[in-house]
Design a protein around this motif. Structure first.
Motif, PDB file in Angstrom:
ATOM      1  N   ASP A  17     -11.587  52.192 -21.689  1.00 19.02           N
ATOM      2  CA  ASP A  17     -12.455  51.502 -22.656  1.00 19.02           C
ATOM      3  C   ASP A  17     -11.693  51.189 -23.935  1.00 19.02           C
ATOM      4  O   ASP A  17     -11.858  50.115 -24.518  1.00 19.02           O
ATOM      5  N   ARG A  18     -10.852  52.125 -24.376  1.00 17.04           N
ATOM      6  CA  ARG A  18     -10.044  51.863 -25.576  1.00 17.04           C
ATOM      7  C   ARG A  18      -9.041  50.747 -25.330  1.00 17.04           C
ATOM      8  O   ARG A  18      -8.825  49.896 -26.207  1.00 17.04           O
ATOM      9  N   ILE A  19      -8.417  50.734 -24.159  1.00 17.23           N
ATOM     10  CA  ILE A  19      -7.451  49.679 -23.847  1.00 17.23           C
ATOM     11  C   ILE A  19      -8.138  48.322 -23.783  1.00 17.23           C
ATOM     12  O   ILE A  19      -7.631  47.339 -24.335  1.00 17.23           O
ATOM     13  N   ILE A  20      -9.288  48.275 -23.127  1.00 16.02           N
ATOM     14  CA  ILE A  20     -10.033  47.015 -23.037  1.00 16.02           C
ATOM     15  C   ILE A  20     -10.439  46.541 -24.417  1.00 16.02           C
ATOM     16  O   ILE A  20     -10.310  45.353 -24.748  1.00 16.02           O
ATOM     17  N   ALA A  21     -10.925  47.457 -25.239  1.00 15.05           N
ATOM     18  CA  ALA A  21     -11.322  47.073 -26.603  1.00 15.05           C
ATOM     19  C   ALA A  21     -10.126  46.594 -27.408  1.00 15.05           C
ATOM     20  O   ALA A  21     -10.233  45.621 -28.178  1.00 15.05           O
ATOM     21  N   ASP A  22      -8.971  47.241 -27.234  1.00 14.50           N
ATOM     22  CA  ASP A  22      -7.763  46.825 -27.952  1.00 14.50           C
ATOM     23  C   ASP A  22      -7.317  45.426 -27.529  1.00 14.50           C
ATOM     24  O   ASP A  22      -6.983  44.589 -28.372  1.00 14.50           O
ATOM     25  N   ILE A  23      -7.338  45.170 -26.226  1.00 15.73           N
ATOM     26  CA  ILE A  23      -6.936  43.848 -25.726  1.00 15.73           C
ATOM     27  C   ILE A  23      -7.886  42.773 -26.240  1.00 15.73           C
ATOM     28  O   ILE A  23      -7.456  41.717 -26.714  1.00 15.73           O
ATOM     29  N   ARG A  24      -9.167  43.051 -26.164  1.00 13.40           N
ATOM     30  CA  ARG A  24     -10.149  42.068 -26.649  1.00 13.40           C
ATOM     31  C   ARG A  24     -10.018  41.853 -28.147  1.00 13.40           C
ATOM     32  O   ARG A  24     -10.167  40.733 -28.641  1.00 13.40           O
ATOM     33  N   MET A  25      -9.731  42.930 -28.881  1.00 11.47           N
ATOM     34  CA  MET A  25      -9.573  42.798 -30.334  1.00 11.47           C
ATOM     35  C   MET A  25      -8.364  41.942 -30.664  1.00 11.47           C
ATOM     36  O   MET A  25      -8.422  41.100 -31.574  1.00 11.47           O
ATOM     37  N   ARG A  26      -7.253  42.147 -29.926  1.00  5.36           N
ATOM     38  CA  ARG A  26      -6.071  41.316 -30.162  1.00  5.36           C
ATOM     39  C   ARG A  26      -6.362  39.845 -29.893  1.00  5.36           C
ATOM     40  O   ARG A  26      -5.969  38.981 -30.675  1.00  5.36           O
ATOM     41  N   HIS A  27      -7.081  39.565 -28.804  1.00  2.90           N
ATOM     42  CA  HIS A  27      -7.423  38.179 -28.494  1.00  2.90           C
ATOM     43  C   HIS A  27      -8.340  37.588 -29.564  1.00  2.90           C
ATOM     44  O   HIS A  27      -8.187  36.419 -29.944  1.00  2.90           O
ATOM     45  N   LEU A  28      -9.277  38.387 -30.035  1.00  2.00           N
ATOM     46  CA  LEU A  28     -10.168  37.902 -31.090  1.00  2.00           C
ATOM     47  C   LEU A  28      -9.414  37.636 -32.383  1.00  2.00           C
ATOM     48  O   LEU A  28      -9.669  36.638 -33.072  1.00  2.00           O
ATOM     49  N   LEU A  29      -8.462  38.513 -32.724  1.00  2.00           N
ATOM     50  CA  LEU A  29      -7.693  38.309 -33.945  1.00  2.00           C
ATOM     51  C   LEU A  29      -6.807  37.076 -33.864  1.00  2.00           C
ATOM     52  O   LEU A  29      -6.695  36.322 -34.837  1.00  2.00           O
ATOM     53  N   VAL A  30      -6.190  36.861 -32.701  1.00  2.00           N
ATOM     54  CA  VAL A  30      -5.361  35.665 -32.528  1.00  2.00           C
ATOM     55  C   VAL A  30      -6.233  34.420 -32.622  1.00  2.00           C
ATOM     56  O   VAL A  30      -5.880  33.441 -33.296  1.00  2.00           O
ATOM     57  N   GLY A  31      -7.376  34.453 -31.966  1.00  2.00           N
ATOM     58  CA  GLY A  31      -8.299  33.321 -32.042  1.00  2.00           C
ATOM     59  C   GLY A  31      -8.784  33.075 -33.451  1.00  2.00           C
ATOM     60  O   GLY A  31      -8.891  31.920 -33.905  1.00  2.00           O
ATOM     61  N   LEU A  32      -9.070  34.154 -34.173  1.00  3.82           N
ATOM     62  CA  LEU A  32      -9.514  34.016 -35.552  1.00  3.82           C
ATOM     63  C   LEU A  32      -8.415  33.444 -36.437  1.00  3.82           C
ATOM     64  O   LEU A  32      -8.676  32.581 -37.287  1.00  3.82           O
ATOM     65  N   ALA A  33      -7.185  33.904 -36.228  1.00  8.08           N
ATOM     66  CA  ALA A  33      -6.065  33.379 -37.023  1.00  8.08           C
ATOM     67  C   ALA A  33      -5.855  31.890 -36.743  1.00  8.08           C
ATOM     68  O   ALA A  33      -5.633  31.101 -37.677  1.00  8.08           O
ATOM     69  N   LEU A  34      -5.934  31.497 -35.460  1.00  8.02           N
ATOM     70  CA  LEU A  34      -5.787  30.084 -35.134  1.00  8.02           C
ATOM     71  C   LEU A  34      -6.921  29.244 -35.709  1.00  8.02           C
ATOM     72  O   LEU A  34      -6.705  28.134 -36.196  1.00  8.02           O
TER      73      LEU A  34
END
Length: 162
Positions: A17-34
């Protein structure tokens, strides 16, 4: 039902669950930055279009067309960045973590079903669960009581013979 296997499955579930949340958070941050970059470029494009409108009122057409073209290019770049930001590619890491997560959830469900069947068996037949743990103490109590009864009766029979 093994407590260690339940705890292991819970640990695996927690980690995935922590790994999944970390991966999703990274994708969200990249999307937010873009998206932020696209919004910044769109703001510049809007300023250029406003500048083009200003030049349309004040200058000759050559300055207007240059500012309008720059504004249109900025808006096109912003649109491309928004499209890239809206696509969130699911990587192999996320698929693997989701698979491990599902496996640990299934294992926990199997352990829960085993525990439920044991508990339902104890509720329907309570002596089946209690009897094996009581047999040994019961036998020792019976043997001790027979020994204590045998010892006084042997003492009473030995006393009249004197």
């Amino acid at each position: 039902m093994n407590i260690e296997s339940i705890l292991t499955n819970l640990r695996v579930l927690w980690r995935t669950d922590r790994i999944i949340a970390d991966i999703r958070m990274r994708h969200l941050l990249v999307g937010l930055a873009l998206r932020a970059l696209a919004a910044l470029i769109a703001g510049f494009g809007l300023l250029m279009l406003e500048l083009a409108a200003y030049f349309a009122l004040v200058q000759v057409w050559s300055a207007i067309s240059a500012a309008a073209a720059l504004g249109a290019v900025n808006l096109a770049i912003a649109a491309v960045l928004f499209v890239l930001a809206s696509r969130s590619p699911a990587g192999r890491e996320l698929e693997l973590a989701t698979e491990i997560h599902d496996t640990s959830v299934e294992a926990l469900q199997v352990e829960a079903r085993a525990l439920q069947s044991q508990l339902s068996g104890m509720i329907h037949h309570p002596l089946n669960g209690v009897l094996p743990s009581l047999i040994v103490p019961l036998i020792t109590v019976i043997i001790r009581s027979l020994k204590t009864r045998a010892a006084p009766s042997a003492a009473t029979t030995a006393a009249p013979q004197k």
